[in-house]
Design a protein around this motif. Structure first.
Motif, PDB file in Angstrom:
ATOM      1  N   THR A 175      34.667  49.885  83.679  1.00 17.57           N
ATOM      2  CA  THR A 175      35.406  50.245  84.885  1.00 17.57           C
ATOM      3  C   THR A 175      36.722  49.480  84.887  1.00 17.57           C
ATOM      4  OG1 THR A 175      34.410  48.451  86.155  1.00 17.57           O
ATOM      5  CG2 THR A 175      33.242  50.573  86.151  1.00 17.57           C
ATOM      6  N   PRO A 176      37.616  49.758  85.830  1.00 11.30           N
ATOM      7  CA  PRO A 176      38.836  48.949  85.926  1.00 11.30           C
ATOM      8  C   PRO A 176      38.563  47.451  86.051  1.00 11.30           C
ATOM      9  CG  PRO A 176      39.098  50.945  87.202  1.00 11.30           C
ATOM     10  CD  PRO A 176      37.666  50.931  86.737  1.00 11.30           C
ATOM     11  N   ALA A 177      37.423  47.096  86.634  1.00  9.12           N
ATOM     12  CA  ALA A 177      37.080  45.674  86.753  1.00  9.12           C
ATOM     13  C   ALA A 177      36.843  45.045  85.387  1.00  9.12           C
ATOM     14  CB  ALA A 177      35.846  45.506  87.641  1.00  9.12           C
ATOM     15  N   TYR A 178      36.309  45.829  84.466  1.00  7.33           N
ATOM     16  CA  TYR A 178      36.085  45.330  83.112  1.00  7.33           C
ATOM     17  C   TYR A 178      37.421  45.051  82.430  1.00  7.33           C
ATOM     18  CZ  TYR A 178      34.290  45.133  78.301  1.00  7.33           C
ATOM     19  OH  TYR A 178      33.987  44.742  77.020  1.00  7.33           O
ATOM     20  N   GLN A 179      38.363  45.975  82.561  1.00  7.72           N
ATOM     21  CA  GLN A 179      39.686  45.762  81.980  1.00  7.72           C
ATOM     22  C   GLN A 179      40.387  44.582  82.644  1.00  7.72           C
ATOM     23  OE1 GLN A 179      38.740  47.808  79.308  1.00  7.72           O
ATOM     24  NE2 GLN A 179      40.968  47.792  79.128  1.00  7.72           N
ATOM     25  N   ALA A 180      40.176  44.403  83.934  1.00  7.30           N
ATOM     26  CA  ALA A 180      40.766  43.249  84.635  1.00  7.30           C
ATOM     27  C   ALA A 180      40.187  41.944  84.109  1.00  7.30           C
ATOM     28  CB  ALA A 180      40.538  43.380  86.135  1.00  7.30           C
ATOM     29  N   ALA A 181      38.897  41.963  83.775  1.00 14.50           N
ATOM     30  CA  ALA A 181      38.264  40.757  83.238  1.00 14.50           C
ATOM     31  C   ALA A 181      38.840  40.416  81.864  1.00 14.50           C
ATOM     32  CB  ALA A 181      36.757  40.951  83.148  1.00 14.50           C
ATOM     33  N   ILE A 182      39.134  41.434  81.055  1.00 10.95           N
ATOM     34  CA  ILE A 182      39.786  41.186  79.766  1.00 10.95           C
ATOM     35  C   ILE A 182      41.148  40.544  79.998  1.00 10.95           C
ATOM     36  CG2 ILE A 182      40.818  42.278  77.735  1.00 10.95           C
ATOM     37  CD1 ILE A 182      38.579  44.325  77.785  1.00 10.95           C
ATOM     38  N   GLN A 183      41.879  41.061  80.977  1.00  7.06           N
ATOM     39  CA  GLN A 183      43.202  40.514  81.281  1.00  7.06           C
ATOM     40  C   GLN A 183      43.101  39.053  81.735  1.00  7.06           C
ATOM     41  OE1 GLN A 183      45.373  42.753  84.224  1.00  7.06           O
ATOM     42  NE2 GLN A 183      47.324  41.827  83.659  1.00  7.06           N
ATOM     43  N   GLU A 184      42.138  38.740  82.575  1.00  2.90           N
ATOM     44  CA  GLU A 184      41.966  37.360  83.040  1.00  2.90           C
ATOM     45  C   GLU A 184      41.591  36.435  81.891  1.00  2.90           C
ATOM     46  OE1 GLU A 184      39.058  37.719  86.091  1.00  2.90           O
ATOM     47  OE2 GLU A 184      40.407  38.767  87.482  1.00  2.90           O
ATOM     48  N   THR A 185      40.741  36.922  80.995  1.00  2.00           N
ATOM     49  CA  THR A 185      40.367  36.110  79.835  1.00  2.00           C
ATOM     50  C   THR A 185      41.569  35.874  78.930  1.00  2.00           C
ATOM     51  OG1 THR A 185      38.074  36.882  79.906  1.00  2.00           O
ATOM     52  CG2 THR A 185      38.863  35.996  77.813  1.00  2.00           C
ATOM     53  N   ASP A 186      42.390  36.903  78.752  1.00  2.00           N
ATOM     54  CA  ASP A 186      43.599  36.739  77.954  1.00  2.00           C
ATOM     55  C   ASP A 186      44.516  35.673  78.581  1.00  2.00           C
ATOM     56  OD1 ASP A 186      45.416  38.044  75.728  1.00  2.00           O
ATOM     57  OD2 ASP A 186      46.680  37.787  77.503  1.00  2.00           O
ATOM     58  N   THR A 187      44.595  35.654  79.901  1.00  2.00           N
ATOM     59  CA  THR A 187      45.404  34.637  80.583  1.00  2.00           C
ATOM     60  C   THR A 187      44.864  33.240  80.303  1.00  2.00           C
ATOM     61  OG1 THR A 187      46.019  36.177  82.347  1.00  2.00           O
ATOM     62  CG2 THR A 187      46.212  33.817  82.828  1.00  2.00           C
ATOM     63  N   ARG A 188      43.553  33.095  80.295  1.00  2.00           N
ATOM     64  CA  ARG A 188      42.952  31.786  80.006  1.00  2.00           C
ATOM     65  C   ARG A 188      43.170  31.395  78.545  1.00  2.00           C
ATOM     66  NH1 ARG A 188      38.540  33.847  83.829  1.00  2.00           N
ATOM     67  NH2 ARG A 188      38.958  32.648  85.738  1.00  2.00           N
ATOM     68  N   ILE A 189      43.135  32.375  77.657  1.00  2.00           N
ATOM     69  CA  ILE A 189      43.477  32.085  76.259  1.00  2.00           C
ATOM     70  C   ILE A 189      44.918  31.607  76.185  1.00  2.00           C
ATOM     71  CG2 ILE A 189      43.877  33.152  73.999  1.00  2.00           C
ATOM     72  CD1 ILE A 189      41.440  34.934  74.561  1.00  2.00           C
ATOM     73  N   GLY A 190      45.777  32.214  76.958  1.00  2.00           N
ATOM     74  CA  GLY A 190      47.161  31.765  77.019  1.00  2.00           C
ATOM     75  C   GLY A 190      47.282  30.317  77.460  1.00  2.00           C
ATOM     76  N   GLN A 191      46.411  29.899  78.366  1.00  2.00           N
ATOM     77  CA  GLN A 191      46.404  28.492  78.799  1.00  2.00           C
ATOM     78  C   GLN A 191      46.106  27.571  77.622  1.00  2.00           C
ATOM     79  OE1 GLN A 191      43.948  27.733  82.269  1.00  2.00           O
ATOM     80  NE2 GLN A 191      43.779  25.542  81.790  1.00  2.00           N
ATOM     81  N   LEU A 192      45.174  27.969  76.761  1.00  2.12           N
ATOM     82  CA  LEU A 192      44.852  27.165  75.579  1.00  2.12           C
ATOM     83  C   LEU A 192      46.015  27.142  74.602  1.00  2.12           C
ATOM     84  CD1 LEU A 192      41.151  28.218  74.820  1.00  2.12           C
ATOM     85  CD2 LEU A 192      42.032  26.655  76.549  1.00  2.12           C
ATOM     86  N   LEU A 193      46.676  28.267  74.438  1.00  3.92           N
ATOM     87  CA  LEU A 193      47.805  28.333  73.511  1.00  3.92           C
ATOM     88  C   LEU A 193      48.967  27.471  73.999  1.00  3.92           C
ATOM     89  CD1 LEU A 193      47.800  32.144  72.597  1.00  3.92           C
ATOM     90  CD2 LEU A 193      46.657  30.244  71.431  1.00  3.92           C
ATOM     91  N   VAL A 194      49.179  27.440  75.310  1.00  6.92           N
ATOM     92  CA  VAL A 194      50.227  26.578  75.871  1.00  6.92           C
ATOM     93  C   VAL A 194      49.895  25.106  75.604  1.00  6.92           C
ATOM     94  CG1 VAL A 194      51.251  25.735  78.023  1.00  6.92           C
ATOM     95  CG2 VAL A 194      51.037  28.193  77.618  1.00  6.92           C
ATOM     96  N   ALA A 195      48.614  24.756  75.762  1.00 12.92           N
ATOM     97  CA  ALA A 195      48.201  23.374  75.490  1.00 12.92           C
ATOM     98  C   ALA A 195      48.473  23.007  74.038  1.00 12.92           C
ATOM     99  CB  ALA A 195      46.718  23.198  75.817  1.00 12.92           C
ATOM    100  N   LEU A 196      48.208  23.937  73.112  1.00 18.27           N
ATOM    101  CA  LEU A 196      48.470  23.665  71.700  1.00 18.27           C
ATOM    102  C   LEU A 196      49.965  23.564  71.423  1.00 18.27           C
ATOM    103  CD1 LEU A 196      45.951  25.709  69.511  1.00 18.27           C
ATOM    104  CD2 LEU A 196      46.163  23.239  69.747  1.00 18.27           C
TER     105      LEU A 196
END
Length: 423
Positions: A207-228
């Protein structure tokens, strides 16, 4: 460059992989091949687990601009669940799959066949292999689904995992704690696991909620990349390998479940920040087993551990190698290694493929840590016959080494004619 010491001896300073040296008195040219030294202490690795992210749905998110961080990586289809009908077959469940991701072994080695958090991996983990190679190296495991760290409780107790965190289904906890370790810690290998996408999939499916969850996870991955990135400003000499992978796909049509052996459930992916070799970038279009639309021609989730080890310069003993995957960096070993048992003849036939054309490179086969054959890379199979084993089921560990890079397979043979065994 040449220098002469106080006693008139020639001292050569190697300036490249192939340096031309001239004798002190002669003028004779000598070519010395000396590969550049790699300071593996500066090599680090981060593996990010994104539980239950469907390959096709991630592609949709990338196309829609909802996953800009993962879009920066080389992304390729892979598979989980082992090969159906073989000893490697395992459920496309989280317990079995994450254990494969962190050991490079299928269930016949690691024995974590379900999501039971009381199970303990019986295969050497990436954490143990790194620590065994260099006791000074440190690893961390921060997980949203606590069962992962429970399955590796022995590694935590024995300090193969120097820092372990259970975030109890709180993905932002994982992002915060991991980014802190990456930014300020001193770790050589870090595993971070996010679970929200899988939880949303179980609850509401595709559902759209599933795609939103992918987007939120990608944002958190971005947080890790910024830390690196911030870490690199203070440690510019460090070389970080980053890999992102799910544990399984999802069942169709709704995307609510997983665990079975369907194409959608078996399809996974690996995203990597390095240039990958043919194992990932050039799948075989004609694998020996063409089931699941040729999915078995692709790389597998078992390839993550040998890739991490290759980057870190960790080289387990080739003769007794017990990893089923193939490194995705550098020269790959043999690919698609499999075994077929003949109980009546008491023999096992090994089969494999190589990348490119044969070039005469040595290919060595070991069984149980002992060399049993010396071939070259033109060979594609080997018959191990007249095996001296007792009646009943026996497991034999094979290692096939090409160009000093091993690949492993744990074969099983049933020589009791009254029972039919798997190959």
């Amino acid at each position: 460059m040449l220098t002469v010491n106080s006693r008139g001896k020639c001292l050569a300073l190697a300036l490249s992989a192939a340096t031309l040296l001239y004798g002190c008195g002669g003028g004779e040219e000598v070519v010395v091949d000396s590969p550049p030294l790699v300071d593996y202490s500066k090599r680090k690795a981060l593996v990010i687990g994104v539980d239950g992210v469907q390959y096709e749905k991630l592609q949709e998110a990338i196309a829609a601009g909802q996953a800009p961080n993962l879009a920066r990586f080389q992304l390729a289809k892979t598979y989980g669940g082992g090969i159906v009908g073989s000893v490697t077959e395992q459920a496309t469940s989280s317990g079995a799959s994450w254990t494969t991701v962190l050991t490079g072994a299928w269930v016949n080695r690691h024995k974590v066949a379900s999501n039971d958090d009381k199970l303990r991996s019986q295969a050497d983990s990436v954490f143990k292999l790194i620590k065994d190679a260099d006791p000074k190296r440190r690893s961390a495991s921060i997980v949203s689904w606590n069962t992962i760290n429970n399955n590796f409780a022995r590694d935590i107790n024995l300090r193969y995992i120097s820092h372990a965190e259970k975030c109890s289904e709180d993905d932002q906890c994982v992002a915060d704690k991991t980014s802190g370790l990456l930014r300020f810690g001193n770790f050589d290998f870090v595993f971070a696991h996010f679970d929200d996408v899988d939880n949303v999939g179980h609850a509401v499916g595709f559902t759209p909620a599933y795609q939103a969850a992918i987007q939120e996870t990608d944002t958190r991955i971005g947080q890790l990349l910024v830390a690196l990135e911030r870490r690199r400003q203070e440690h510019p000499d460090e070389d970080w390998l980053i890999m992102v992978t799910p544990d399984h796909g999802r069942s169709l049509p709704g995307g609510f479940g997983h665990g079975g052996q369907t194409l959608s459930e078996k399809t996974t992916f690996i995203a990597i920040n390095k240039e990958a070799n043919a194992q990932l970038s050039s799948p075989f279009k004609d694998p020996a087993d063409m089931a699941f639309d040729g999915l078995y021609g692709n790389a597998t989730q078992a390839d993550i551990v040998p890739t991490v080890l290759a980057h870190l310069g960790v080289k387990p003993d080739a003769a007794s190698y017990r990893i089923d995957g193939v490194p995705l960096l550098g020269q790959p070993s043999v690919r698609q290694l499999s075994a077929k048992a003949d109980s009546e003849a008491r023999s096992i036939t090994l089969q494999w493929r190589i990348s490119g054309q044969p070039s005469g490179k040595p290919l060595t086969i070991y069984r149980g840590g002992k060399q049993i054959a010396q071939l070259d890379d033109a060979a594609t199979f080997y018959l191990d016959q007249d095996l001296e084993i007792r009646d009943g089921i026996a497991e034999l560990n094979y290692s096939v080494v090409l160009g000093q890079v091993p690949a492993g397979y744990l074969a099983r043979i049933n020589v009791d004619k009254s029972v039919q065994g798997n190959p």
